[in-house]
Design a protein around this motif. Structure first.
Motif, short mmCIF file in Angstrom:
data_model
loop_
_atom_site.label_atom_id
_atom_site.label_comp_id
_atom_site.label_asym_id
_atom_site.label_seq_id
_atom_site.Cartn_x
_atom_site.Cartn_y
_atom_site.Cartn_z
N GLU A 67 0.84 -1.20 0.00
CA GLU A 67 0.00 0.00 0.00
C GLU A 67 0.88 1.25 0.00
O GLU A 67 0.62 2.20 -0.73
N ALA A 68 1.94 1.24 0.82
CA ALA A 68 2.84 2.39 0.89
C ALA A 68 3.56 2.59 -0.45
O ALA A 68 3.75 3.72 -0.91
N LYS A 69 3.94 1.47 -1.07
CA LYS A 69 4.65 1.56 -2.36
C LYS A 69 3.72 2.09 -3.44
O LYS A 69 4.13 2.86 -4.31
N LYS A 70 2.45 1.70 -3.38
CA LYS A 70 1.48 2.13 -4.38
C LYS A 70 1.23 3.64 -4.30
O LYS A 70 1.01 4.30 -5.30
N ASN A 71 1.29 4.18 -3.08
CA ASN A 71 0.99 5.60 -2.87
C ASN A 71 2.19 6.50 -3.14
O ASN A 71 2.07 7.71 -3.04
N GLN A 72 3.37 5.93 -3.44
CA GLN A 72 4.54 6.75 -3.71
C GLN A 72 4.43 7.37 -5.10
O GLN A 72 3.94 6.75 -6.03
N LYS A 73 4.91 8.60 -5.21
CA LYS A 73 4.94 9.29 -6.51
C LYS A 73 6.38 9.30 -7.00
O LYS A 73 7.27 9.79 -6.32
N VAL A 74 6.61 8.72 -8.16
CA VAL A 74 7.95 8.70 -8.74
C VAL A 74 8.15 9.99 -9.52
O VAL A 74 7.37 10.31 -10.41
#
Length: 162
Positions: A67-74
């Motif tokens: 979930e945390a990885k999905k919410n990251q903005k690259v």
């Protein structure tokens, strides 16, 4: 892995404090309830252990990590090329493109490639860079000032915080 400490601070499966008990007694309590004894905080004195279902604990931990990885903005670095002899209309088009990149949260690298005799007049390239920055300063801030490296002049723009 075995818990080798003499005594541990035990937390029950519902989060209630069961106090400081021997590790053997804590293991017995966990086995009675059909759950696992997991060391939560090994550096505390005494170490903190919790009675829980370890498989479920790992599943929840992986779920939170995903979930945390999905919410990251690259943040990507987009590049805009200019020329030293660029006309006002073309400069405005490039500025609009850079504004679009900056407003979508990406960094922008603005570059000028000097050709032939333009190397002798690098100050003209710096002027073009400052004109360009004046057009996009509402959307981004200058992270790196215009810098001359060999035949190139470049600067880095970062989006302004909303």
């Amino acid at each position: 892995m075995e818990i080798r400490d003499k005594e541990v601070r035990l937390i029950g499966e519902n989060g209630e404090q069961l106090g400081i008990v021997s590790s053997r007694q804590a293991l017995e309590i966990a086995e009675e309830s059909g759950l696992d004894l997991v060391k939560i905080s090994p550096n505390a004195t005494p170490p903190v252990c919790k009675v829980m279902n370890y498989g479920k604990f790992l599943f929840e931990q992986n779920k939170r990590a995903k979930e945390a990885k999905k919410n990251q903005k690259v943040i990507e670095i987009k590049e805009v090329w200019l020329s030293m002899t660029i006309d006002v209309g073309d400069l405005n088009v490039k500025a609009k493109q850079a504004q679009k990149f900056l407003s979508s949260g990406n960094k922008v690298k603005v570059s000028i490639r000097m050709r032939g005799r333009q190397m002798a007049h690098s100050e003209l390239g710096l002027e073009v860079m400052t004109k360009f920055y004046e057009l996009v300063k509402d959307f981004g801030t200058m992270e790196k000032n215009p810098l001359t490296e060999g035949r190139n002049i470049w600067m880095m723009l970062a989006p302004t915080k909303a």
